[in-house]
Design a protein around this motif. Structure first.
Motif, short mmCIF file in Angstrom:
data_model
loop_
_atom_site.label_atom_id
_atom_site.label_comp_id
_atom_site.label_asym_id
_atom_site.label_seq_id
_atom_site.Cartn_x
_atom_site.Cartn_y
_atom_site.Cartn_z
N ARG A 275 0.81 -1.23 0.00
CA ARG A 275 0.00 0.00 0.00
C ARG A 275 0.84 1.27 0.00
O ARG A 275 0.30 2.38 0.03
CB ARG A 275 -0.96 -0.03 1.19
N ASP A 298 -4.46 2.40 -2.63
CA ASP A 298 -5.64 1.85 -1.93
C ASP A 298 -5.59 2.18 -0.45
O ASP A 298 -5.70 1.30 0.40
CB ASP A 298 -5.70 0.32 -2.09
N LEU A 299 -5.40 3.44 -0.19
CA LEU A 299 -5.19 3.88 1.19
C LEU A 299 -5.88 5.22 1.35
O LEU A 299 -5.80 6.04 0.44
CB LEU A 299 -3.67 4.03 1.37
N ASP A 300 -6.56 5.41 2.47
CA ASP A 300 -7.20 6.70 2.73
C ASP A 300 -6.12 7.68 3.22
O ASP A 300 -5.76 7.68 4.39
CB ASP A 300 -8.31 6.52 3.77
N ARG A 301 -5.63 8.47 2.28
CA ARG A 301 -4.49 9.34 2.58
C ARG A 301 -4.80 10.33 3.69
O ARG A 301 -3.98 10.55 4.60
CB ARG A 301 -4.07 10.07 1.30
N ALA A 303 -6.94 10.07 6.08
CA ALA A 303 -7.04 9.39 7.37
C ALA A 303 -5.65 9.02 7.89
O ALA A 303 -5.38 9.09 9.10
CB ALA A 303 -7.92 8.15 7.24
N ASP A 347 -3.52 13.28 -6.03
CA ASP A 347 -4.49 12.61 -5.17
C ASP A 347 -3.87 11.55 -4.26
O ASP A 347 -4.56 11.02 -3.40
CB ASP A 347 -5.56 11.91 -6.05
N SER A 348 -2.60 11.22 -4.48
CA SER A 348 -2.08 10.07 -3.74
C SER A 348 -0.74 10.27 -3.04
O SER A 348 -0.35 9.45 -2.22
CB SER A 348 -1.98 8.86 -4.68
#
Ligand SMILES: *Cc1c(COP(=O)(O)O)cnc(C)c1O
Length: 376
Positions: A275, A298-301, A303, A347-348
């Motif tokens: 991840r 696939d990670l809620d950045r 959070a 976004d990531s």
């Protein structure tokens, strides 16, 4: 454990306090605050360090870029190609001078401008390319210089984030970042790899005529006092900042080594984690890690960052909005989706604390907190 910060300027200062204090007091004693001997001395040291004929000190990195475009005689309507994934200053000065910024996408691995995209963006109006050596490693300069010479374009390197990095040419020879194009620009903003205690910047060139013109532009367009041949600007590095930089330049390679050691620690802790994508090290440049920037998969950045912050660990997003989607730069030529790599990165990506004073205890605390969230 010391408080974890994105950049710990205070601990760095305390490690060389007497040297810095003496350098500052020498300037105060001399009262040569502007264009004093400290500026000339630092300029000389930096020329030697970079292996370049001319360093022109100026007030900040943004001015360095602006002055470069003015000295090259770029005119309103001329197109300047740069990356869509950078700090705003790069595009800002292009717009301020009424030049036309032409944005191109970046390489997903290195985050740096993509040479193939540059070539596709060239038109008869194109005059210059401004590659940015993002986060501490150089753009693919050999490819960029080839394109520039084929189409007779100027290359202005935005080296605000990679001072001290080497570029490795295919014949094995090395050049310092910022000394490959016609002009290189840097910033001495406090948090940069070579930072002063206020604002500062510099322009590099090997071209004698261009150096003359750059010195004229930073000094109100005058070569002879009170005779103004050009419309210039007022952009100076003050002597106190130069004296501080002269001290810190001696440690620049050590600083890079410390940043790399911190990056190695992070790399090892995150290796193989599905991840997290650790920074890709570009084979033709060493990395001076202005930032340690990961890609969340696939990670809620948001959070993750909130989790880190709740433990007293800062983390930042450089840069959350691509240039073509910034309000002031909305342009009918561009729409969302035009620069898919940059948009996906915006976004990531996220950056962890990176500076010269990180110790293993702090690094262990940061990596444990990241992994706790990521592996949950
Ligand atoms: C910091 C920075 C600048 C601007 O430098 P200032 O000294 O803040 O004006 C320009 N470009 C990039 C890529 C930077 O990181």
């Amino acid at each position: 454990m010391n408080k974890i910060q994105m950049v710990d300027l205070r601990s760095q200062y305390l490690n060389m306090k007497s040297e810095i204090d003496n350098a500052i007091h020498e300037v105060i004693d001399s009262c040569a605050f502007i264009n004093g001997p400290a500026v000339a001395a630092f300029q000389k040291d930096l020329e030697k360090y970079l292996g370049i004929k001319h360093v022109i000190p100026c007030a900040n990195g943004t001015d360095a870029l602006q002055v470069s475009m003015m000295a090259l005689g770029l005119q309103p309507g001329d197109e300047v190609i740069t990356t869509s994934f950078t700090f705003i200053a790069t595009a800002e000065v292009i717009a301020l001078l009424r030049l036309t910024p032409v944005l191109v996408d970046v390489d997903p691995d290195t985050f740096n401008i993509d040479p193939e995209a540059i070539e596709k963006a060239i038109t008869p109006k194109t005059k210059a390319i401004v590659p940015v050596h993002l986060f501490g490693q150089t753009a693919p300069m050999e490819e960029i210089m080839k394109i520039a010479s084929k189409y007779k374009l100027f290359v202005i390197e935005d080296n605000c984030q990679a001072i001290g990095a080497d570029y490795i040419f295919s014949d094995g020879s090395l050049k310092k970042a910022g000394t490959i194009g016609q002009i290189g620009c840097t910033s001495f903003f406090p948090s940069k790899n070579l930072g002063c205690y206020g604002d500062g910047g510099a322009i590099f060139t090997d071209d004698d005529e261009l150096a003359k013109q750059l010195r004229v532009v930073v000094n109100h367009g005058m070569a002879v006092r009170y005779y103004h041949d050009y419309v210039g600007v007022n952009s100076r590095l003050d002597s106190i900042q130069a004296a501080i930089l002269k001290v810190k330049l001696q440690y620049l390679d050590q600083y890079a080594a410390k940043r790399r050691a911190a990056a190695d620690f992070y790399d090892k802790a995150f290796a193989g984690n599905p991840r997290l994508r650790t920074p890709v090290r570009y084979s033709k440049s060493n990395h001076v890690f202005h930032q340690y920037t990961l890609v969340a998969k696939d990670l809620d950045r948001a959070a993750l960052i909130a989790h880190l912050n709740s433990k007293g660990i800062p983390a930042m997003i450089y840069y959350p909005v691509p240039l073509h989607l910034q309000k002031a730069y909305i342009d009918p030529r561009y729409k969302p989706g035009d620069f898919p790599v940059t948009e996906a990165l915006s976004d990531s990506v996220f950056s962890l604390p990176m500076h010269t004073e990180l110790d293993n205890e702090q690094l262990a605390c940061i990596t444990a907190a990241v992994l706790e969230f990521v592996n949950a």
